[in-house]
Motif scaffolding. Structure first.
Motif, PDB file in Angstrom:
ATOM      1  N   ASN A  38       0.814  -1.229   0.000  1.00 33.52           N
ATOM      2  CA  ASN A  38       0.000   0.000   0.000  1.00 33.52           C
ATOM      3  C   ASN A  38       0.840   1.269   0.000  1.00 33.52           C
ATOM      4  O   ASN A  38       0.317   2.350   0.278  1.00 33.52           O
ATOM      5  N   ARG A  42       7.407   7.832  -4.704  1.00 34.23           N
ATOM      6  CA  ARG A  42       7.106   9.113  -5.306  1.00 34.23           C
ATOM      7  C   ARG A  42       8.166  10.139  -4.890  1.00 34.23           C
ATOM      8  O   ARG A  42       8.841   9.978  -3.867  1.00 34.23           O
ATOM      9  N   ARG A  44       9.280  13.463  -3.279  1.00 33.38           N
ATOM     10  CA  ARG A  44       8.796  14.356  -2.242  1.00 33.38           C
ATOM     11  C   ARG A  44       9.908  15.293  -1.806  1.00 33.38           C
ATOM     12  O   ARG A  44      11.096  15.016  -1.964  1.00 33.38           O
ATOM     13  N   LYS A  58      -0.280   5.129  -0.852  1.00 36.63           N
ATOM     14  CA  LYS A  58      -0.848   5.301  -2.186  1.00 36.63           C
ATOM     15  C   LYS A  58      -2.194   6.020  -2.133  1.00 36.63           C
ATOM     16  O   LYS A  58      -2.938   5.925  -1.163  1.00 36.63           O
ATOM     17  N   GLU A  59      -2.499   6.747  -3.203  1.00 37.17           N
ATOM     18  CA  GLU A  59      -3.794   7.387  -3.344  1.00 37.17           C
ATOM     19  C   GLU A  59      -4.854   6.355  -3.735  1.00 37.17           C
ATOM     20  O   GLU A  59      -4.548   5.326  -4.334  1.00 37.17           O
ATOM     21  N   LEU A  60      -6.095   6.622  -3.369  1.00 36.43           N
ATOM     22  CA  LEU A  60      -7.139   5.637  -3.574  1.00 36.43           C
ATOM     23  C   LEU A  60      -7.450   5.440  -5.055  1.00 36.43           C
ATOM     24  O   LEU A  60      -7.532   4.304  -5.532  1.00 36.43           O
ATOM     25  N   THR A  62      -5.883   7.227  -7.946  1.00 37.11           N
ATOM     26  CA  THR A  62      -4.757   7.282  -8.891  1.00 37.11           C
ATOM     27  C   THR A  62      -3.907   6.022  -8.838  1.00 37.11           C
ATOM     28  O   THR A  62      -3.302   5.643  -9.849  1.00 37.11           O
ATOM     29  N   ASP A  63      -3.827   5.371  -7.695  1.00 35.92           N
ATOM     30  CA  ASP A  63      -3.027   4.152  -7.548  1.00 35.92           C
ATOM     31  C   ASP A  63      -3.927   2.945  -7.272  1.00 35.92           C
ATOM     32  O   ASP A  63      -3.562   2.045  -6.524  1.00 35.92           O
ATOM     33  N   ASP A  68      -7.532  -3.791  -4.517  1.00 38.17           N
ATOM     34  CA  ASP A  68      -8.492  -2.838  -3.963  1.00 38.17           C
ATOM     35  C   ASP A  68      -9.908  -3.123  -4.463  1.00 38.17           C
ATOM     36  O   ASP A  68     -10.883  -3.041  -3.704  1.00 38.17           O
TER      37      ASP A  68
END
Length: 252
Positions: A38, A42, A44, A58-60, A62-63, A68
């Protein structure tokens, strides 16, 4: 920065989490495979403007991954099962989030609480206006709810504190024990209900058929002896006697 491999997240920083190398040094990630479940790799920036390739949650959308989608569908089925059987659903959601969606125990526990809260609100909106079938009161016993809520709230607060104190292995072990005991009791209750419903169905079928069916059974030894006695009496009687010879009927 050096990292301590004995910690669960040895390279945790405000901007994200770096990877602890074999030399116990925190370094940038190179791909999503370097990160735990999860988490994705990226770019940062820290407070000084320096850029790092860090592992972030992770984004819900976009990833979004296949796990999921499967977890969401199974959560939907688990919610229906929990609502129909009257259970909270924590015993279903926590293992589901851990095994399918690869979440840590604390993340799965927190998400399951939110999921249960949403299901509880929906159930209350549906069951709240309903009336008791045999008594002049609402279907929900609010007096019993007021009696139970203080204990539930106190237990929830203590459980959250213990979840932060206990190590993960102890929490998982306790969860497994509770789930096993719950599963055993649920299976036993289900078997008892199945037996009761099966007997009830048989009685309804018997009543629907009407009078008891009559089945002709062959004569046994006792019946043959009784028939020979009657035959001897008939021979001693003067004149012809009409006898109705029929096998003995047995009610099935």
């Amino acid at each position: 920065h050096s990292c301590d491999t004995r910690r669960s997240q040895p390279c945790q920083f405000p901007f994200g989490m770096l990877v602890c190398s074999a030399k116990a040094i925190c370094c940038d990630c190179t791909s999503d495979d370097d990160c735990s479940a999860n988490f994705v790799c990226r770019v940062r920036e820290d407070d000084d403007g320096l850029q790092y390739n860090a592992c972030v949650f992770k984004e819900l959308f976009t990833d979004f991954r296949a796990s999921d989608g499967i977890g969401t569908f199974l959560t939907f089925l688990g919610g229906m099962l929990a609502a129909s059987s009257g259970i909270g659903g924590g015993g279903l959601f926590v293992p589901l989030f851990i095994l399918i969606m690869k979440m840590h125990l604390r993340e799965a526990t927190a998400l399951s609480q939110v999921t249960i809260a949403g299901g509880a609100i929906a159930n209350f909106l549906i069951l709240g206006p309903q009336k008791h079938p045999s008594r002049s009161r609402p279907l929900i016993d609010y007096d019993a709810a007021l009696l139970l809520m203080p204990g539930i709230l106190c237990g929830t607060v203590i459980g959250v504190i213990l979840n932060r104190i206990f190590p993960s292995w102890l929490t998982v072990s306790l969860l497994i024990i509770v789930l096993i005991l719950t599963a055993v009791r649920t299976v036993r209750k289900g078997v008892k209900l199945y037996v009761v419903e099966k007997k009830s169905a048989r009685s309804h079928v018997a009543l629907a058929r009407g009078p008891a069916e009559i089945e002709l059974a062959p004569l046994d030894e006792d019946d043959s002896a009784l028939d020979s006695v009657h035959g001897a009496e008939d021979r001693d009687t003067e004149g012809p006697v009409d006898t109705l010879e029929a096998p003995i009927a047995r009610v099935r």
